[in-house]
Design a protein around this motif. Structure first.
Motif, mmCIF file in Angstrom:
data_model
loop_
_atom_site.group_PDB
_atom_site.id
_atom_site.type_symbol
_atom_site.label_atom_id
_atom_site.label_comp_id
_atom_site.label_asym_id
_atom_site.label_seq_id
_atom_site.Cartn_x
_atom_site.Cartn_y
_atom_site.Cartn_z
ATOM 1 N N THR A 1 0.636 -1.199 -0.233
ATOM 2 C CA THR A 1 0.130 -0.056 0.113
ATOM 3 C C THR A 1 0.727 1.509 0.052
ATOM 4 O O THR A 1 0.577 2.225 -0.762
ATOM 5 C CB THR A 1 -0.889 0.009 1.398
ATOM 6 N N SER A 2 1.901 0.988 0.479
ATOM 7 C CA SER A 2 2.468 2.446 0.785
ATOM 8 C C SER A 2 3.710 2.727 -0.910
ATOM 9 O O SER A 2 3.458 3.543 -0.982
ATOM 10 C CB SER A 2 3.657 2.784 2.062
ATOM 11 N N LEU B 1 1.231 4.317 -2.514
ATOM 12 C CA LEU B 1 0.421 5.432 -2.376
ATOM 13 C C LEU B 1 1.722 6.345 -2.692
ATOM 14 O O LEU B 1 1.346 7.437 -3.799
ATOM 15 C CB LEU B 1 0.714 5.329 -1.263
ATOM 16 N N ASN B 2 2.658 6.055 -2.522
ATOM 17 C CA ASN B 2 3.805 6.829 -2.997
ATOM 18 C C ASN B 2 4.362 7.001 -4.829
ATOM 19 O O ASN B 2 4.470 7.759 -4.971
ATOM 20 C CB ASN B 2 5.334 6.624 -2.341
ATOM 21 N N LEU C 1 -2.668 -4.133 5.348
ATOM 22 C CA LEU C 1 -2.068 -2.152 6.716
ATOM 23 C C LEU C 1 -2.681 -3.350 8.299
ATOM 24 O O LEU C 1 -3.034 -4.091 8.101
ATOM 25 C CB LEU C 1 -2.886 -1.522 6.358
ATOM 26 N N TYR D 1 1.040 3.293 11.738
ATOM 27 C CA TYR D 1 1.927 3.048 10.266
ATOM 28 C C TYR D 1 0.476 2.936 9.755
ATOM 29 O O TYR D 1 0.464 3.658 8.364
ATOM 30 C CB TYR D 1 2.953 1.881 10.415
ATOM 31 N N ILE E 1 -0.899 5.637 6.367
ATOM 32 C CA ILE E 1 -0.668 5.147 4.864
ATOM 33 C C ILE E 1 -2.251 4.948 4.532
ATOM 34 O O ILE E 1 -2.869 5.691 2.824
ATOM 35 C CB ILE E 1 0.013 3.757 4.799
#
Length: 147
Positions: free
Chosen positions: A90-91, A94-95, A123, A128, A132
């Protein structure tokens, strides 16, 4: 020191405020990896993207991180305290989506948002995970504001 120790040291330097030195340490670590060191390359590229000042360079690192992630298994990330590789997905999405949007590329940004949302169940239910989730919500809101 193991390669993971070097990577964690470089991340610590960067998070401690010395971005340039942290970037140098992480780039040396990258140079010391083989193409088959997928987990280390994924983590390195993920952090190196955050240390770039240029959005195109940032996106290039994010793309490398996601490409390496395709070959990462859960056990590969346990040395750095990540029990499930899927929680990193997921991170990464996202980035990369954020980078694409800042480049002015809403279609691939939307595709990354969809992929990130599809991985939400992985997640953790902690700070954290909340960060996210907020990031994905924000990306979605920014995409909705696109013409």
């Amino acid at each position: 020191m193991t390669q993971w120790d070097d990577i964690q040291a470089g991340v610590g330097v960067a998070l401690g405020g010395d971005r340039a030195r942290g970037r140098d340490v992480l780039r040396r670590c990258w140079a010391g990896t083989a193409e088959t060191d997928h987990a280390q390359r994924c983590v390195l590229a993920h952090y190196l993207a955050d240390l770039e000042d240029d959005v195109d360079a940032e996106v290039a690192w994010d793309e490398r991180a996601l490409a390496a992630f395709a070959h990462v298994r859960d056990a590969d990330l346990t040395p750095v305290g990540i029990p499930a590789a899927a929680s990193l997905a997921t991170s990464l999405h996202l980035n990369l989506g954020d980078g694409y949007l800042r480049q002015g590329n809403p279609r691939p940004a939307h595709d990354q948002l969809v992929a990130g949302l599809a991985a939400l169940d992985a997640l953790p239910d902690d700070g954290y995970g909340a960060m996210i989730r907020r990031g994905l919500t924000g990306l979605g809101e920014r995409l909705n504001g696109q013409p």
